[in-house]
Design a protein around this motif. Structure first.
Motif, short mmCIF file in Angstrom:
data_model
loop_
_atom_site.label_atom_id
_atom_site.label_comp_id
_atom_site.label_asym_id
_atom_site.label_seq_id
_atom_site.Cartn_x
_atom_site.Cartn_y
_atom_site.Cartn_z
N ALA A 12 0.78 -1.09 -0.03
CA ALA A 12 0.14 0.16 -0.04
C ALA A 12 1.09 1.16 -0.02
O ALA A 12 0.56 2.30 -0.72
CB ALA A 12 -1.02 0.04 1.23
N ILE A 13 2.09 1.35 0.87
CA ILE A 13 2.85 2.28 0.65
C ILE A 13 3.42 2.51 -0.55
O ILE A 13 3.57 3.76 -1.25
CB ILE A 13 4.04 2.11 1.96
CG1 ILE A 13 3.61 2.10 3.24
CG2 ILE A 13 4.80 3.36 1.70
CD1 ILE A 13 4.33 1.83 4.36
N ASN A 14 3.94 1.53 -1.03
CA ASN A 14 4.85 1.44 -2.59
C ASN A 14 3.65 2.04 -3.61
O ASN A 14 4.19 2.43 -4.36
CB ASN A 14 5.28 0.07 -2.73
CG ASN A 14 6.00 0.15 -4.21
OD1 ASN A 14 7.05 0.54 -4.34
ND2 ASN A 14 5.35 -0.46 -5.21
N ALA A 15 2.26 1.80 -3.55
CA ALA A 15 1.43 2.24 -4.44
C ALA A 15 1.43 3.64 -4.33
O ALA A 15 1.34 4.25 -5.49
CB ALA A 15 0.16 1.62 -4.16
N ARG A 16 1.59 4.36 -3.29
CA ARG A 16 1.54 5.81 -3.19
C ARG A 16 3.12 6.36 -3.29
O ARG A 16 2.84 7.29 -4.19
CB ARG A 16 1.14 6.36 -1.73
CG ARG A 16 -0.35 5.86 -1.46
CD ARG A 16 -0.73 6.68 0.02
NE ARG A 16 -0.74 7.92 -0.15
CZ ARG A 16 -0.32 8.89 0.87
NH1 ARG A 16 -0.29 8.13 2.32
NH2 ARG A 16 -0.37 10.01 0.88
N PHE A 17 3.71 5.80 -3.01
CA PHE A 17 5.23 6.39 -2.97
C PHE A 17 6.36 5.12 -3.19
O PHE A 17 6.68 4.47 -2.29
CB PHE A 17 5.61 7.16 -1.71
CG PHE A 17 4.80 8.25 -1.32
CD1 PHE A 17 4.77 9.22 -1.92
CD2 PHE A 17 4.02 7.99 -0.18
CE1 PHE A 17 4.09 10.41 -1.39
CE2 PHE A 17 3.10 9.03 0.23
CZ PHE A 17 3.11 10.40 -0.32
N PRO A 18 6.34 4.78 -4.44
CA PRO A 18 7.21 3.88 -4.75
C PRO A 18 8.76 3.89 -4.34
O PRO A 18 9.00 4.92 -4.06
CB PRO A 18 7.44 3.66 -6.32
CG PRO A 18 6.33 4.53 -6.74
CD PRO A 18 5.97 5.66 -5.78
N PHE A 19 9.33 2.82 -3.81
CA PHE A 19 10.51 2.58 -3.04
C PHE A 19 11.07 1.19 -3.51
O PHE A 19 10.38 0.52 -4.11
CB PHE A 19 10.45 2.71 -1.69
CG PHE A 19 9.84 1.65 -1.05
CD1 PHE A 19 10.42 0.69 -0.50
CD2 PHE A 19 8.34 1.85 -0.86
CE1 PHE A 19 9.88 -0.38 0.15
CE2 PHE A 19 7.76 0.72 -0.06
CZ PHE A 19 8.28 -0.19 0.53
N GLN A 20 12.28 1.14 -3.48
CA GLN A 20 13.09 -0.08 -3.44
C GLN A 20 14.12 -0.29 -2.26
O GLN A 20 14.46 0.61 -1.69
CB GLN A 20 13.81 0.00 -4.82
CG GLN A 20 14.67 1.14 -5.08
CD GLN A 20 14.83 1.42 -6.58
OE1 GLN A 20 14.49 0.77 -7.60
NE2 GLN A 20 15.65 2.47 -6.91
#
Length: 549
Positions: free
Chosen positions: A373-381
């Motif tokens: 859910a976090i990645n959907a708003r603010f992509p990270f790796q």
């Protein structure tokens, strides 16, 4: 027991060895009259590979002392199990840019004069069973003192870096009794030893404090070395506790962060525990792009890292360009090592350290649904690395479990695990990440130094409040905390707080307020790198521990 001199010399396993190497490098910079003593560890520690199922596969990691060090024409013997075990030193010299040398002696028992089983004593770092470890620490402590004397060193102060070297105190007791036969007994002799010994403890984790049976000690070392009835009051009645032996025979004792000193005081009440917070060697861990940037306005930064306090005056565009150069190098390493292609425009979270339970490397993956859910708003790796000790089954399970979660997150979130974390890989990781994550379970992190290296390169720390980070964290300025300072909530709140801050603060600032992000990078350099360096650390050891009234 370990020291990281260069990547090709496999005499280290992790942070303790890296710290020892940085200490030697700063001693050279400051022209301190110091000699280091360690083991040759010809077979190394562990070369890590990752199997298809994500499990750790350990291999020998040998190196040849002859390739990097010089054999010295001196040998001494220590009696073990009724045999003479001969020890020869190899010499490696650490030099600073202006050429001041610091000798490092690597003790080796792989000699023709020794029995086959004794030739292997100095082979494997942290290997073997309890008796093997006992013999290694006898070589380090007793053999180290004897070789220093044989080589003509005049030692004013012995600094025990962790309890592994505590047998040197017994050797000094024995020598005092031999040289001063009219002394007033054990306590008078112990006072003399305390006057010349300094002890730094590095861990609040019980497993980090070596204990040996007195039966093994008497069988290996002999009953007449120092009588057991004199050792037990100093080292414990039931088993020989190397930390307690060092505590009782050292005139100055310190932890490696303020929080760690407090924890150690609680573990060992009745002793005075000082605090000298660790630091890192700035020139060693600074990416060339940042080194060039610092050199332009702060030409003495390598020798005098405190001038990095002025780094907040650097131009934003220069700081960002240097960071992108470092990140490019890390993304290239990830691609070559794992085949995972990452995006330079997406924030990269780095996590690299020894894989063991209290470090909680799996905390980030506690709630995969929340991560998506976090990645959907603010992509990270994410990029990770770390070895588990061959006997640490929990740590090895964690590595395999992390790989399983990586597969579950793919392809939504790119996560890479770089095998065989070592000094060379650490250099690339600490410089190229955007965020440096650390999640130890308080109060079990003694200090931690990887985050200090990251800050040298403008990488922002995101960590639980333990070890050095308690002193360095200014939330929203030098990085972010996980958990609240002085809060009473338990560790079960750390996972939710990590997610809340990642989604509500860390990633939004990266994407929506680049000027603030770069401002925090500069604050991290100026407030952390200027203080948490091994130059400051060694100046404090010199004035507070080595030169005492």
């Amino acid at each position: 027991m370990e020291i990281a001199l260069r990547p090709e010399i496999h005499t280290y396993s992790g942070g303790l060895g890296i710290l020892a190497g940085d200490t030697a490098r700063s001693c050279a910079d400051l022209e301190l009259p110091v000699v280091f003593v360690t083991l040759a560890s010809r077979a190394g520690y562990l070369r890590q590979a990752i199997a298809a199922d994500g499990s750790q596969v350990g291999h020998d990691d040998p190196w040849s002392p002859a390739d990097w060090a010089t054999p010295l024409d001196a040998m001494i013997a220590v009696q073990m199990e009724g045999r003479s075990v001969w020890i020869r030193p190899w010499l490696y010299v650490v030099t600073c840019p202006i050429g001041h040398p610091i000798p490092v002696l690597l003790l080796d028992t792989d000699l023709d004069q020794n029995a086959p089983e004794d030739r292997r004593i100095t082979d494997r770092l942290y290997g073997g069973d309890e008796v093997y470890r006992l013999k290694q620490e006898i070589v380090l402590g007793i053999g180290g003192v004897r070789l220093l004397q044989a080589l003509g060193f005049a030692i004013a102060t012995y600094h025990l870096n962790e309890g592994h070297a505590a047998f040197l105190t017994l050797e000094l007791l024995r020598r005092r009794r031999r040289d001063q036969p009219g002394s007033n007994g054990l306590y008078h002799e112990a006072d003399h030893v305390r006057d010349i010994c300094v002890f730094t403890t590095h861990t609040p984790v019980e497993a980090g404090h070596d204990r040996f049976s007195y039966e093994d000690l008497e069988r290996v070392l002999g009953s007449d070395f120092v009588p057991l009835d004199e050792i037990k009051p100093l080292a414990g009645e039931d088993r020989l506790n190397m930390t307690r032996l060092a505590l009782n025979l050292s005139g100055y004792v310190n932890g490696v962060a303020r929080r760690h000193a407090e924890t150690t005081q609680q573990m060992f009440p009745g002793y005075r525990i000082a605090a000298i917070t660790n630091g890192v060697h700035a020139p060693t861990w600074t990416h060339p792009a940042f080194a060039q940037l610092y050199q332009k306005i702060l030409p003495n930064w390598g020798h005098e890292p405190e001038v990095l306090a002025w780094a907040d005056q650097l131009r934003d565009e220069d700081v960002w360009a240097a960071h992108q150069a470092a990140k490019h190098d890390l993304l290239k390493e990830i691609q070559q090592s794992t085949g995972v292609a990452m995006d330079s425009g997406v924030p990269l979270i780095g996590f690299a350290r020894r894989m063991t339970g209290y470090k909680r490397p799996d905390l980030l993956f506690a709630d995969l649904q929340r991560l998506r859910a976090i990645n959907a708003r603010f992509p990270f790796q994410v990029v990770m690395a770390g070895k588990a000790h061959p006997h640490d089954t929990q740590g090895q399970y964690m590595i395999q479990d992390i790989h399983d979660r990586m597969r579950q997150l793919a392809p939504d979130i790119r996560v890479a695990f770089l095998p065989n974390y070592d000094m060379k890989l650490a250099y690339t990781l600490v410089a190229g990440a955007d965020v440096w994550l650390n999640t130890p379970l308080p109060p079990l992190e003694a200090s931690g130094t990887s985050g200090m290296k990251a800050a040298l390169n403008g990488v922002l720390n995101f960590s639980t409040l333990d070890g050095w980070w308690v002193e360095a964290c200014v939330d929203g300025v030098t990085g972010w905390s996980i958990g609240q300072r002085g809060a009473s909530e338990g560790a079960e709140r750390h996972g939710p707080d990590l997610y809340d801050k990642l989604e509500g603060q860390v990633l939004p600032i990266y994407y929506q307020d680049r000027a603030r992000w770069i401002g925090m990078m500069k604050q991290g350099i100026s407030k952390i790198a200027s203080y948490f360096n091994s130059q400051r650390m060694m100046r404090r050891y010199t004035t507070e521990a080595y030169v005492r009234p």
